[in-house]
Every structure is written in C-alpha cells, then in structure tokens.
Design an enzyme around this catalytic site. Structure first.
Site, PDB file in Angstrom:
ATOM      1  N   ARG A  60       0.840  -1.064   0.008  1.00 56.39           N
ATOM      2  CA  ARG A  60      -0.100   0.039   0.112  1.00 56.39           C
ATOM      3  C   ARG A  60       0.966   1.310   0.138  1.00 56.39           C
ATOM      4  NH1 ARG A  60      -2.748  -3.229   3.733  1.00 56.39           N
ATOM      5  NH2 ARG A  60      -4.744  -4.195   2.506  1.00 56.39           N
TER       6      ARG A  60
ATOM      7  N   LYS B  98       3.502  11.723 -11.195  1.00 57.23           N
ATOM      8  CA  LYS B  98       2.573  10.630 -12.178  1.00 57.23           C
ATOM      9  C   LYS B  98       3.248   9.265 -12.427  1.00 57.23           C
ATOM     10  CE  LYS B  98      -0.355  13.865 -15.141  1.00 57.23           C
ATOM     11  NZ  LYS B  98      -0.304  14.267 -16.546  1.00 57.23           N
TER      12      LYS B  98
ATOM     13  N   GLU C 154      11.493  18.958 -24.487  1.00 59.91           N
ATOM     14  CA  GLU C 154      10.317  19.352 -23.369  1.00 59.91           C
ATOM     15  C   GLU C 154      11.010  20.325 -22.551  1.00 59.91           C
ATOM     16  OE1 GLU C 154       7.658  17.577 -22.536  1.00 59.91           O
ATOM     17  OE2 GLU C 154       7.667  15.372 -23.347  1.00 59.91           O
TER      18      GLU C 154
ATOM     19  N   LYS D 267       8.248  23.108 -13.727  1.00 58.29           N
ATOM     20  CA  LYS D 267       7.227  22.196 -13.569  1.00 58.29           C
ATOM     21  C   LYS D 267       6.982  21.934 -12.334  1.00 58.29           C
ATOM     22  CE  LYS D 267       5.862  17.376 -14.557  1.00 58.29           C
ATOM     23  NZ  LYS D 267       6.018  16.012 -15.407  1.00 58.29           N
TER      24      LYS D 267
ATOM     25  N   GLU E 112      -3.857  17.957 -11.949  1.00 61.11           N
ATOM     26  CA  GLU E 112      -4.171  18.313 -13.480  1.00 61.11           C
ATOM     27  C   GLU E 112      -5.651  18.520 -13.594  1.00 61.11           C
ATOM     28  OE1 GLU E 112      -1.999  16.465 -16.374  1.00 61.11           O
ATOM     29  OE2 GLU E 112      -3.338  16.811 -18.111  1.00 61.11           O
TER      30      GLU E 112
ATOM     31  N   ARG F 245      -1.975  22.416 -14.807  1.00 59.78           N
ATOM     32  CA  ARG F 245      -0.951  21.601 -15.186  1.00 59.78           C
ATOM     33  C   ARG F 245      -1.075  20.933 -16.738  1.00 59.78           C
ATOM     34  NH1 ARG F 245       1.211  16.357 -11.446  1.00 59.78           N
ATOM     35  NH2 ARG F 245       2.670  15.572 -12.844  1.00 59.78           N
TER      36      ARG F 245
ATOM     37  N   ASN G  32       0.773  20.224 -21.307  1.00 59.93           N
ATOM     38  CA  ASN G  32       0.615  19.157 -22.561  1.00 59.93           C
ATOM     39  C   ASN G  32       0.910  19.989 -23.916  1.00 59.93           C
ATOM     40  OD1 ASN G  32      -0.049  16.931 -21.046  1.00 59.93           O
ATOM     41  ND2 ASN G  32      -2.277  17.642 -20.642  1.00 59.93           N
TER      42      ASN G  32
ATOM     43  N   HIS H 117       1.465  18.292 -27.029  1.00 63.01           N
ATOM     44  CA  HIS H 117       1.088  16.580 -26.616  1.00 63.01           C
ATOM     45  C   HIS H 117      -0.011  16.218 -27.693  1.00 63.01           C
ATOM     46  CE1 HIS H 117       4.612  17.380 -24.238  1.00 63.01           C
ATOM     47  NE2 HIS H 117       4.371  15.903 -23.849  1.00 63.01           N
TER      48      HIS H 117
ATOM     49  N   HIS I 128       0.843  13.319 -29.360  1.00 69.80           N
ATOM     50  CA  HIS I 128       0.309  11.734 -29.050  1.00 69.80           C
ATOM     51  C   HIS I 128      -0.315  10.984 -30.333  1.00 69.80           C
ATOM     52  CE1 HIS I 128       0.207  12.687 -24.411  1.00 69.80           C
ATOM     53  NE2 HIS I 128       1.216  12.307 -25.030  1.00 69.80           N
TER      54      HIS I 128
ATOM     55  N   HIS J  56       9.161  10.095 -28.613  1.00 62.87           N
ATOM     56  CA  HIS J  56       7.996  11.185 -28.042  1.00 62.87           C
ATOM     57  C   HIS J  56       8.679  12.448 -28.259  1.00 62.87           C
ATOM     58  CE1 HIS J  56       5.175  12.737 -25.081  1.00 62.87           C
ATOM     59  NE2 HIS J  56       6.141  13.241 -24.564  1.00 62.87           N
TER      60      HIS J  56
HETATM   61  N1  LIG Z   1       5.395  10.554 -15.231  1.00 59.77           N
HETATM   62  C1  LIG Z   1       5.332  11.634 -16.150  1.00 59.77           C
HETATM   63  O1  LIG Z   1       4.974  12.619 -15.605  1.00 59.77           O
HETATM   64  C2  LIG Z   1       6.078  11.551 -17.652  1.00 59.77           C
HETATM   65  C3  LIG Z   1       6.169  12.499 -18.112  1.00 59.77           C
HETATM   66  C4  LIG Z   1       6.883  12.228 -19.679  1.00 59.77           C
HETATM   67  C5  LIG Z   1       6.840  10.944 -20.034  1.00 59.77           C
HETATM   68  N2  LIG Z   1       6.749   9.951 -19.262  1.00 59.77           N
HETATM   69  C6  LIG Z   1       6.852   8.508 -19.718  1.00 59.77           C
HETATM   70  O2  LIG Z   1       8.511   8.669 -19.769  1.00 59.77           O
HETATM   71  C7  LIG Z   1       8.600   7.503 -20.824  1.00 59.77           C
HETATM   72  C8  LIG Z   1       9.618   8.000 -21.651  1.00 59.77           C
HETATM   73  O3  LIG Z   1      10.926   8.207 -20.911  1.00 59.77           O
HETATM   74  P1  LIG Z   1      12.319   8.189 -21.806  1.00 59.77           P
HETATM   75  O4  LIG Z   1      12.268   9.002 -22.962  1.00 59.77           O
HETATM   76  O5  LIG Z   1      13.251   8.513 -20.566  1.00 59.77           O
HETATM   77  O6  LIG Z   1      12.417   6.578 -22.155  1.00 59.77           O
HETATM   78  P2  LIG Z   1      13.099   5.572 -21.622  1.00 59.77           P
HETATM   79  O7  LIG Z   1      13.161   5.279 -20.207  1.00 59.77           O
HETATM   80  O8  LIG Z   1      12.658   4.415 -22.430  1.00 59.77           O
HETATM   81  O9  LIG Z   1      14.740   5.627 -22.004  1.00 59.77           O
HETATM   82  C9  LIG Z   1      15.005   5.896 -23.331  1.00 59.77           C
HETATM   83  C10 LIG Z   1      16.236   5.102 -23.809  1.00 59.77           C
HETATM   84  O10 LIG Z   1      17.449   5.464 -23.390  1.00 59.77           O
HETATM   85  C11 LIG Z   1      17.915   4.429 -22.520  1.00 59.77           C
HETATM   86  N3  LIG Z   1      18.667   5.200 -21.240  1.00 59.77           N
HETATM   87  C12 LIG Z   1      18.434   6.021 -20.264  1.00 59.77           C
HETATM   88  N4  LIG Z   1      19.137   6.521 -19.653  1.00 59.77           N
HETATM   89  C13 LIG Z   1      20.429   6.428 -20.475  1.00 59.77           C
HETATM   90  C14 LIG Z   1      21.804   6.615 -19.790  1.00 59.77           C
HETATM   91  N5  LIG Z   1      22.166   7.648 -18.909  1.00 59.77           N
HETATM   92  N6  LIG Z   1      22.726   6.241 -20.651  1.00 59.77           N
HETATM   93  C15 LIG Z   1      22.218   5.465 -21.739  1.00 59.77           C
HETATM   94  N7  LIG Z   1      21.136   5.047 -22.164  1.00 59.77           N
HETATM   95  C16 LIG Z   1      20.218   5.300 -21.465  1.00 59.77           C
HETATM   96  C17 LIG Z   1      17.079   3.589 -22.078  1.00 59.77           C
HETATM   97  O11 LIG Z   1      17.416   2.366 -21.627  1.00 59.77           O
HETATM   98  C18 LIG Z   1      15.928   3.511 -23.143  1.00 59.77           C
HETATM   99  O12 LIG Z   1      16.554   2.738 -24.069  1.00 59.77           O
HETATM  100  C19 LIG Z   1       7.296   7.197 -21.318  1.00 59.77           C
HETATM  101  O13 LIG Z   1       6.995   5.876 -20.936  1.00 59.77           O
HETATM  102  C20 LIG Z   1       6.523   8.256 -21.000  1.00 59.77           C
HETATM  103  O14 LIG Z   1       5.124   7.999 -20.907  1.00 59.77           O
HETATM  104  C21 LIG Z   1       6.146  10.235 -17.929  1.00 59.77           C
HETATM  105 ZN   LIG Z   2       6.008  15.000 -22.952  1.00 62.46          ZN
END
Ligand SMILES: NC(=O)c1ccc[n+]([C@@H]2O[C@H](COP(=O)([O-])OP(=O)(O)OC[C@H]3O[C@@H](n4cnc5c(N)ncnc54)[C@H](O)[C@@H]3O)[C@@H](O)[C@H]2O)c1
Ligand SMILES: [Zn+2]
Length: 378
Positions: free
Chosen positions: A130, A152, A194, A235, A245, A249, A253, A256, A260, A274
């Site tokens: 929990r 999030k 971003e 942020k 949101e 917030r 987007n 986005h 998306h 993305h």
């Molecule tokens: N929670 C939120 O508010 C929020 C906001 C935006 C995006 N997201 C989510 O984030 C995700 C995308 O995140 P991302 O772009 O970081 O993708 P990711 O976590 O897949 O990382 C991108 C790639 O880079 C690699 N990588 C990461 N750090 C590295 C490093 N230091 N050295 C070498 N390789 C590295 C990872 O293994 C992966 O292959 C999506 O699932 C999206 O939905 C969440």
């Molecule tokens: Zn984004």
C-alpha cells in the site's frame, strides 16, 4: 559528446506540496551523494534499485556504491529496456521481486533510469504494501526535466499509454547531469523538446536563452544544469499549483495532443520518439495559434526555427515511414482528448512564453488545419 568532468555544486529545486514536499537535486556528479541523502531522509532503510539493462550496464555499480554509503542493505532489479516494459506483466514481476527482497513500508525503492523505469517503479512503489517511499534517479534528459517530477506514475494498457497508474510523489529526485553523457544523442535531442516546451509555454526569457545557448546545453557544461534546473522549477511550480491536473497542469501538454496522435500513428516505435513527436506537435500548435490570429505568424516561425536549429523534426513529412492519414490523425486526437459536442481542449499560445488552455476548439477547425498540413506532407 564531450563534457567537463568536474563535479558541480548542486542546484536544489523544491517541489512544494505540504508534508509531501521534496527536493530535486541537480548537478554533475550528484549520484555519489545519493546514499547520504537517502540515509538522512530514511535512516536504516533497505534500498531496492530498479533499473533497465541499458542504464544498469553503465550506472548501476556507481548507484550501488553510492547507496551502500548509508543504507542497511542494497538490492537490485534489472528489467528490459523500452516502453513495452510498462506492462502489467513487468509490474507484477517487479512487485513480487520487491516483496521477495523484503522491501517493507519503511524501506525505499530507487528508480534508476529514464521515464519508463521511473513510471513503472513509481507505480510499483505506490502499490506494494500500500505504498513504500521511492526516490527518482532520472538518467534521460526527458526524465530529468519531466517524468521524474510531479508524481505521475503509470503503466500502459492495450487501449493506450499511461492508462493505469497513480499520482504518487517521490520523496527525493537526484538528477546527476553527468549520467546524460552516456545517453544516445537522439534521445538527448528528443528530451530537449521538453526543455524548450517550458520556454514556449511560460517563460519567454528562458526560450531566448535557449536560442542562444542550446549548444552548451548539449555539450554538458553548466548551461545543461541551468536548463534542467529552470525546467524543473517550471514544472515544480505548476505541479504545486495543480497536482492532479484539473487546470494549469494541462499547460504541460503543449504540443502533446498533436504529438500523441503522431506517436500513436507511428506505433510508438523508434520511427518517432516522444520528444520528436511533440516537437512537431508544438510546431503545429504554434502554427494553429497563428492561424487563429492569436499570435503573429513570425512568432510561430521563430518557435519552429529553434527546433529546426537543434535538429528536431517540425513537419509531419519528416516522420520516417510517412505521416498518418487525416481520418486516422483525427480519430487519434479525439481519443487523446475527449471531444464533447465537437469541441476539443487544446493548449494554444498567444506568443512565445504565453500558452493557455483553450477548451472550445472546434474539431472541424483542427481537421481543416491538419488536412492542409497533411497535404503538404504527403
Ligand atoms: N510521469 C510523467 O510525468 C511522464 C512525463 C513524460 C513522459 N513520461 C513517460 O516517460 C517515458 C519515456 O521516458 P524516456 O524518454 O526517458 O524513455 P526510456 O526510459 O525508454 O529511455 C530512453 C532510452 O534511453 C536509455 N537510457 C536512459 N538513460 C540512459 C543513459 N544515461 N545512458 C544510456 N542509455 C540510457 C533507456 O534504456 C532507453 O533505451 C514514457 O513511457 C512516457 O510515458 C512520463
Ligand atoms: Zn512529453
């Protein structure tokens, strides 16, 4: 990418959420301070580090060493990289593993990775026993400026991305900017979209600073820390005002809704990351705003010029494998943002640094605009 190897004094950004407030610690070399920071927050806690294979190969040893500095015990869980890890299957495995590693209510989960690991480990932390505390150690630029901040957490459903999750804040974020030196350049550039977003949506001076200094941000010097800290402050301020949101917030987007839809059309594949999708999305949002006479055309062109300069895509014709068809794009937009009586909620702009939530955008206007853009693209 070449970068100075000197460690830097951290910049600390506060996320002000009452008794759930936490620090974002930003700086080159800050991973080494993780153990001491966690020990100070949760003395005697066991720590489980969750990471993906790519990140673990490069940074897990350093994280373990840093955490052994303070924790009672440190264990690790390494998952496959990629968006498909944000699934029920991997969530179940991760939760079971955390329980098997005897992570209790007063222990700590550390998410060491990009947004995928941050979202998944954060959600697991929210539901195991929990709720156990978790710390974000973001390793991608996108994670350092966006996903690690604001609480999030989620996994994906076959019906869409991030549909199953919880608002659950971390107790600490440590963003070591040196970890980005091993990030593939394409991922760094995508995350930069971003960063620029924060300038475009609410901080014209920051956007102007980025126009002048983006190369230094890519190179990894103090400008990188400044850009990340400014993004996190933006942020954090928005999250503090509107954690769940219901209003402001939504500004995050910007780009986005279009983005998306393009991502979905490209099948969430590496045809379009993305950040690349939202760069095109922001270009479209600014052009659409100019079309509605909300801002001068030159202002939209200026925003687009910056993305072009850093090498991010700004036109649908740049999507590998082609742009989506109009009906598909509209259907995806309608799915992303609920349409009520033909009206869409969109983030539009009255200028660089001046985005707002428009609740009554006519779906027909969007369709006409996209039809024209797609005609240029196909
Ligand atoms: N929670 C939120 O508010 C929020 C906001 C935006 C995006 N997201 C989510 O984030 C995700 C995308 O995140 P991302 O772009 O970081 O993708 P990711 O976590 O897949 O990382 C991108 C790639 O880079 C690699 N990588 C990461 N750090 C590295 C490093 N230091 N050295 C070498 N390789 C590295 C990872 O293994 C992966 O292959 C999506 O699932 C999206 O939905 C969440
Ligand atoms: Zn984004």
């Amino acid at each position: 990418m070449t970068a100075p190897l000197r460690a830097s004094d951290p910049i600390v950004v506060d996320v002000a959420l009452g008794d759930r407030s936490y620090d974002i610690v930003i700086g080159r070399g800050q991973l080494a301070t993780l153990g001491a920071r966690v020990a100070k927050l949760r003395p005697g806690a066991k720590v489980a580090i969750v990471s993906d294979k790519n990140v673990a190969a490069r940074h897990l040893d350093a994280a373990v060493t840093a955490l052994k500095d303070g924790a009672a015990a440190v264990s690790t869980i390494v998952l496959p990289p990629g968006e498909s890890t944000k699934s029920f299957e991997h969530l179940a495995r991760l939760c079971d593993e955390l329980i098997a590693q005897r992570i209790e209510r007063n222990d700590v989960v550390v998410a060491l990775g990009g947004g995928v690991i941050g979202d998944l480990a954060g959600f697991a932390a929210a539901i195991v026993r929990r709720g156990v505390d978790y710390v974000q150690v973001p390793t991608s630029l996108l994670a350092q400026v966006d996903s690690s901040v604001g609480g999030k957490t989620a996994i994906d459903s076959p019906h869409g991305k991030n549909l199953i999750g919880a608002f659950y804040q971390p107790v600490l974020v440590v963003a070591d900017t040196a970890l980005l030196d091993t990030l593939p350049e394409r991922e760094f550039r995508a995350g930069y979209a971003e960063v620029a977003k924060y300038g475009l949506l609410g901080d014209a001076a920051f956007f102007a600073w980025l126009e002048a200094n983006w190369q230094e941000v890519f190179a990894g010097g103090p400008a990188r820390e400044h850009a990340i800290a400014t993004s996190c402050r933006a942020k954090a301020a928005i999250v503090a005002r509107d954690e769940r949101e219901t209003g402001d917030r939504m500004l995050l987007n910007l780009g986005h809704t279009f983005g998306h839809a393009l991502e979905a059309a490209a099948g969430y594949s590496d045809r379009l990351l993305h950040g690349e999708a939202i760069a095109i999305g922001m270009a479209l949002a600014f052009e659409f705003s100019a079309r509605r006479a909300l801002l001068p055309k030159a202002e939209a062109e200026r925003a687009i010029r910056h993305f072009d300069a850093v090498g991010l895509p700004t036109r649908m014709s740049q999507i590998e494998g082609g742009a989506p068809m109009l009906d598909q794009a509209m259907e995806l937009i309608a799915q992303d943002k609920k349409v009520s009586r033909g009206k869409l909620t969109f983030i539009l702009a009255r200028g660089i640094g001046n985005a707002f939530v428009a609740k009554d955008v006519d779906a027909q206007d969007v369709r006409a605009f996209l039809a024209e853009k797609l005609k240029q693209a196909n």
